[in-house]
Structures are given as C-alpha cells and as structure tokens.
Design a protein around this motif. Structure first.
Motif, short mmCIF file in Angstrom:
data_model
loop_
_atom_site.label_atom_id
_atom_site.label_comp_id
_atom_site.label_asym_id
_atom_site.label_seq_id
_atom_site.Cartn_x
_atom_site.Cartn_y
_atom_site.Cartn_z
N TYR A 227 -46.69 27.42 -62.38
CA TYR A 227 -45.47 27.26 -61.51
C TYR A 227 -44.27 27.65 -61.53
N ALA A 228 -43.94 28.32 -62.51
CA ALA A 228 -42.11 29.84 -62.31
C ALA A 228 -43.11 30.42 -61.10
N ALA A 229 -41.47 30.29 -60.54
CA ALA A 229 -41.18 31.26 -59.36
C ALA A 229 -41.71 32.78 -60.18
N ASP A 230 -42.53 33.76 -60.05
CA ASP A 230 -43.00 35.14 -59.51
C ASP A 230 -41.89 36.24 -58.61
N GLY A 231 -40.73 36.41 -58.59
CA GLY A 231 -40.13 36.88 -57.76
C GLY A 231 -41.22 38.22 -57.79
N ALA A 232 -42.23 39.08 -58.14
CA ALA A 232 -42.76 40.41 -58.02
C ALA A 232 -43.41 40.16 -56.89
N GLU B 192 -24.53 38.32 -53.19
CA GLU B 192 -24.87 38.01 -51.31
C GLU B 192 -25.82 38.00 -51.73
N ARG B 193 -26.93 39.11 -51.89
CA ARG B 193 -28.28 38.43 -51.75
C ARG B 193 -28.56 37.11 -51.74
N LEU B 194 -28.14 36.60 -52.88
CA LEU B 194 -28.76 35.32 -52.79
C LEU B 194 -28.35 34.62 -52.14
N GLN B 195 -26.74 34.24 -51.56
CA GLN B 195 -26.24 33.51 -50.32
C GLN B 195 -26.94 33.84 -49.06
N TYR B 196 -27.69 34.93 -48.83
CA TYR B 196 -27.66 35.65 -47.79
C TYR B 196 -29.40 34.78 -47.29
N MET B 197 -29.71 34.73 -48.04
CA MET B 197 -31.00 34.63 -48.82
C MET B 197 -31.37 32.88 -48.37
N LYS B 198 -30.01 31.69 -48.68
CA LYS B 198 -29.86 30.10 -48.81
C LYS B 198 -29.51 30.35 -47.11
N GLU B 199 -28.76 30.99 -47.08
CA GLU B 199 -28.63 30.41 -45.58
C GLU B 199 -29.22 31.18 -44.35
N TYR B 200 -30.09 31.89 -44.48
CA TYR B 200 -31.43 32.20 -43.54
C TYR B 200 -32.15 31.45 -43.82
N SER B 201 -32.21 30.85 -44.41
CA SER B 201 -33.26 29.66 -45.56
C SER B 201 -33.12 28.24 -44.68
N GLU B 202 -31.61 28.12 -44.19
CA GLU B 202 -31.28 26.95 -44.07
C GLU B 202 -30.59 26.97 -42.40
N LYS C 124 -38.81 30.16 -44.75
CA LYS C 124 -39.73 28.56 -45.68
C LYS C 124 -40.78 28.13 -46.73
N GLY C 125 -40.18 27.00 -46.89
CA GLY C 125 -41.09 26.36 -48.51
C GLY C 125 -40.23 27.23 -49.57
N LEU C 126 -39.65 28.09 -49.22
CA LEU C 126 -38.81 28.83 -50.71
C LEU C 126 -37.86 28.01 -51.39
N THR C 127 -37.15 27.32 -52.42
CA THR C 127 -37.24 27.38 -53.12
C THR C 127 -35.64 27.88 -53.91
N GLU C 128 -34.51 27.18 -54.10
CA GLU C 128 -33.46 27.94 -54.97
C GLU C 128 -34.39 28.51 -56.10
N ALA C 129 -34.97 28.75 -57.02
CA ALA C 129 -35.57 29.22 -58.56
C ALA C 129 -37.02 30.60 -57.44
N ASP C 130 -36.75 29.86 -57.11
CA ASP C 130 -37.26 31.36 -55.67
C ASP C 130 -36.50 32.12 -55.73
N PHE C 131 -35.37 31.66 -54.63
CA PHE C 131 -34.56 33.14 -54.71
C PHE C 131 -34.31 33.28 -55.47
N LYS C 132 -33.55 32.62 -56.58
CA LYS C 132 -32.98 33.07 -57.60
C LYS C 132 -34.47 34.47 -58.60
N ALA C 133 -35.56 34.12 -59.01
CA ALA C 133 -36.43 34.90 -59.34
C ALA C 133 -36.80 36.15 -57.75
N ILE C 134 -36.68 35.92 -56.67
CA ILE C 134 -36.83 37.35 -56.20
C ILE C 134 -35.89 38.30 -56.21
N GLU C 135 -34.45 37.49 -56.73
CA GLU C 135 -33.13 38.18 -56.49
C GLU C 135 -33.51 39.01 -57.95
#
Length: 100
Positions: free
Chosen positions: A18-23, A55-65, A82-93
């Motif tokens: 279940y670990a987030a897969d950024g790709a 900045e990208r990480l912050q923007y993702m959080k702000e958009y999701s909220e 929607k439905g993504l967690t902070e771990a998902d955001f970090k994986a994408i980053e």
C-alpha cells in the motif's frame, strides 16, 4: 512467538503493497502537466519541473483543501487530488524530482 513473527511479517508485506507509488499517481497529472512535468498548461500554468519541490508540495495541499485557485484551476485540481494523502503528495513529488 511464531504467531507474532508471522503477523509482523504480514504487516510489513501489507505496508509495502500500500505504499504510495509516485509514478502511478503522477499518470493522472501527466494528462495536463506532461509525461516529464514539462508542459506549460494553457500557456499560463508553469511547468511543474520549474517549480521548487516545497512549493509544489504546498500547492498540492492547498488545491486538495480547496484553498488555492491559481489560474482558475482550483476546482479541477481539487477533484484530481481528491482522496490523496500527504504520503501520496510526497510520492508524487519524489517522482517529479526523478524526471529532472
């Protein structure tokens, strides 16, 4: 003792499954932002690869909220995140960083 070890082993397997897969998560983003995060969307939104990681990480959080609406993209970004967690955001980053 064997039961405890077996349960611990299964728990570890579950975590890696279940670990987030950024790709994989980024595939949805690539439609607008490009396969290598290089696209300038609608001739307004800067390429993700040109924005600093924090900045990208912050923007993702702000958009999701629902707190960010840069370039009028707030609603679509909130829906896409929607439905993504902070771990998902970090994986994408982390994945975007590999594209540079």
């Amino acid at each position: 003792m064997r039961k405890v070890l077996a349960i611990a082993a299964l728990a570890c397997v579950g975590i890696s499954v279940y670990a987030a897969d950024g790709a994989t998560l980024y595939k949805k983003c690539a439609v607008c932002h490009g396969a290598k995060a290089e696209k300038v969307y609608l001739n307004k939104v800067p390429a993700l690869s040109s924005i600093a990681t924090a900045e990208r990480l912050q923007y993702m959080k702000e958009y999701s909220e629902g707190k960010r609406n840069a370039y009028g993209q707030g609603a679509i970004m909130k829906l896409n995140l929607k439905g993504l967690t902070e771990a998902d955001f970090k994986a994408i980053e982390a994945y975007i960083e590999t594209l540079k």
